[in-house]
Enzyme design. Structure first.
Site, PDB file in Angstrom:
ATOM      1  N   SER A  69       0.829  -1.196   0.000  1.00 51.06           N
ATOM      2  CA  SER A  69       0.000   0.000   0.000  1.00 51.06           C
ATOM      3  C   SER A  69       0.875   1.263   0.000  1.00 51.06           C
ATOM      4  O   SER A  69       1.723   1.413  -0.862  1.00 51.06           O
ATOM      5  CB  SER A  69      -0.975  -0.046   1.180  1.00 51.06           C
ATOM      6  OG  SER A  69      -2.023   0.878   1.004  1.00 51.06           O
ATOM      7  N   ASP A 237      -5.378  -3.669  -3.089  1.00 51.11           N
ATOM      8  CA  ASP A 237      -4.422  -3.396  -2.002  1.00 51.11           C
ATOM      9  C   ASP A 237      -4.047  -4.672  -1.240  1.00 51.11           C
ATOM     10  O   ASP A 237      -4.919  -5.415  -0.787  1.00 51.11           O
ATOM     11  CB  ASP A 237      -5.070  -2.381  -1.044  1.00 51.11           C
ATOM     12  CG  ASP A 237      -4.097  -1.770  -0.065  1.00 51.11           C
ATOM     13  OD1 ASP A 237      -3.391  -2.524   0.627  1.00 51.11           O
ATOM     14  OD2 ASP A 237      -4.065  -0.537   0.019  1.00 51.11           O
TER      15      ASP A 237
END
Length: 405
Positions: A69, A237
């Site tokens: 991320s 993600d």
């Protein structure tokens, strides 16, 4: 090292840039791998930039960087620049994305005045900044889709989100040299989730050529951000499944003597919330901390078993080890390599709310950066923590917030 004091030129707190630890180079033991592992956490990621600055000024250069991320985006900036330019590029990245996507930010003196106000005023001010991120987006990062997605109409996976991250691609391509990343000068790994299979995947420059899309995929948190297509597959993600790249590095084969700097943005430990707003924030802490300490405890036990097995094998005559099938299998499983995990964890400030991961204020960013820089300097002051571990387990962890109590 003047180029490594970027915050000092941008209203940094003097105590964070003029400490005795600044500029002191550290000679490490002969670790085969020096890894920097960066957790996801949105706006909190500036803490990781401060940690990196502290490593650089100590002349510690990781040869493997892994991120998830926002940690993946920091990874791209670090690995995609020459060492002497990395802190400057990190600051440019963070000062860009901490501005509103449209319009003008508050003058620096006004923002600083609100930020340094009593806690209640500061909480209200930072909450407004978080609302601004939701309504307007962040410069060079994401902007709201217009018109917003309909809950009933089907479309493309690339547009099934509330925000468009096309600006992030341009930002990464401006600030990162992807030829440098793909030169394998530094090993780079970033984690994402395959939307179709639900499997976790690592994009690694030793196995493929990395592009901006690989790093964007690692940070494509739904429903805010859309899945990113890579070679016909769609990815979200990596923090949806595991927000910490520690396991990827610690379990890599062939095993190597490893010093790892694990930089977390969420603390598993925290107060029991007494309001619905605090509950929301605490849920994020628990969800995204990814149980880093549990993982390190499990790995410590596993490495202890491998080390014990290696010592037992050493007592077996060589001809038996070569010819016995069980001994050959045991040799494959045994390992006497050493692992040292230096754990740095961002500590939430009193004024922060559940929106701390999308509150992109410039003053907040600088405070996060300073916290990371301070924590790594304090950590590196314990020179004995950097030594190769010995003993039965050959796996140790250190954390200033735990070990200095």
């Amino acid at each position: 090292m003047a180029d490594m004091e970027p915050l000092a030129e941008h209203e940094a707190a003097p105590e964070a840039t003029a400490g005795a630890a600044s500029g002191k180079r550290i000679a490490l033991p002969p670790y085969e791998t020096v890894a920097l592992m960066l957790q996801g956490g949105g706006a909190l990621g500036a803490y990781q930039a401060g940690v990196y600055q502290g490593l650089h000024e100590a002349d510690i250069h990781p040869n493997w960087i892994a991120g998830i991320s926002i940690g993946a985006l920091n990874t791209a900036i670090i690995a995609g620049n020459a060492p002497e330019k990395r802190a400057t590029r990190l600051l440019e990245f963070w000062e860009t994305i901490c501005q509103p996507a449209f319009g003008f930010p508050l003058p620096a003196f006004a923002e600083r005045a609100f930020f340094e106000s009593p806690d209640e005023i500061r909480k209200a001010f930072t909450a407004l900044q978080a609302v601004g991120a939701l309504v307007e987006g962040q410069k060079g990062f994401f902007v709201p889709r217009f018109p917003p997605p309909s809950p009933l109409a089907a479309g493309s996976p690339q547009t099934a989100s509330y925000y468009d991250t096309t600006p992030l691609k341009a930002t990464l391509e401006r600030l990162c040299d992807f030829d440098r990343i793909n030169s394998r000068e530094t090993r780079v790994s970033v984690g994402a989730v395959n939307v179709g299979t639900g499997n976790f995947a690592y994009f690694d420059n030793t196995q493929m050529k990395l592009r901006a899309e690989h790093f964007m995929a690692s940070g494509a948190l739904p429903p805010g951000f859309a899945a990113v297509e890579i070679d016909g597959e769609f990815y979200w993600d990596g923090g949806l499944m595991s927000n910490t790249p520690l396991y990827e590095i610690a379990q890599a084969t062939p095993r190597r003597d490893t010093l790892g700097f694990q930089v977390d943005l969420w603390s598993a430990r925290g107060p029991v919330p007494d309001s619905i707003v605090d509950v929301m924030g605490r849920v994020k802490d628990v969800q995204y901390s990814s149980r880093t300490r549990l993982v390190t405890d499990q790995m410590q036990r596993a490495q202890r078993y491998r080390n014990v097995l290696q010592h037992v094998l050493d007592l077996v005559p060589e001809d038996v080890r070569k010819n016995d099938e069980w001994c050959r299998l045991a040799a494959e499983l045994s390992c006497s390599k050493r692992y040292n995990v230096i754990h740095l964890i961002y500590r939430q400030k009193e004024y922060e709310g559940h929106y701390k991961d999308y509150q992109f204020g410039l003053s907040t960013m600088r405070e996060h950066w300073e916290s990371g820089l301070t924590d790594i300097r304090r950590t590196l002051a314990h020179r004995d923590w950097l030594e190769m571990p010995n003993g039965e387990a050959r796996f140790v962890t250190h954390d200033i917030h735990r070990d200095e109590r």
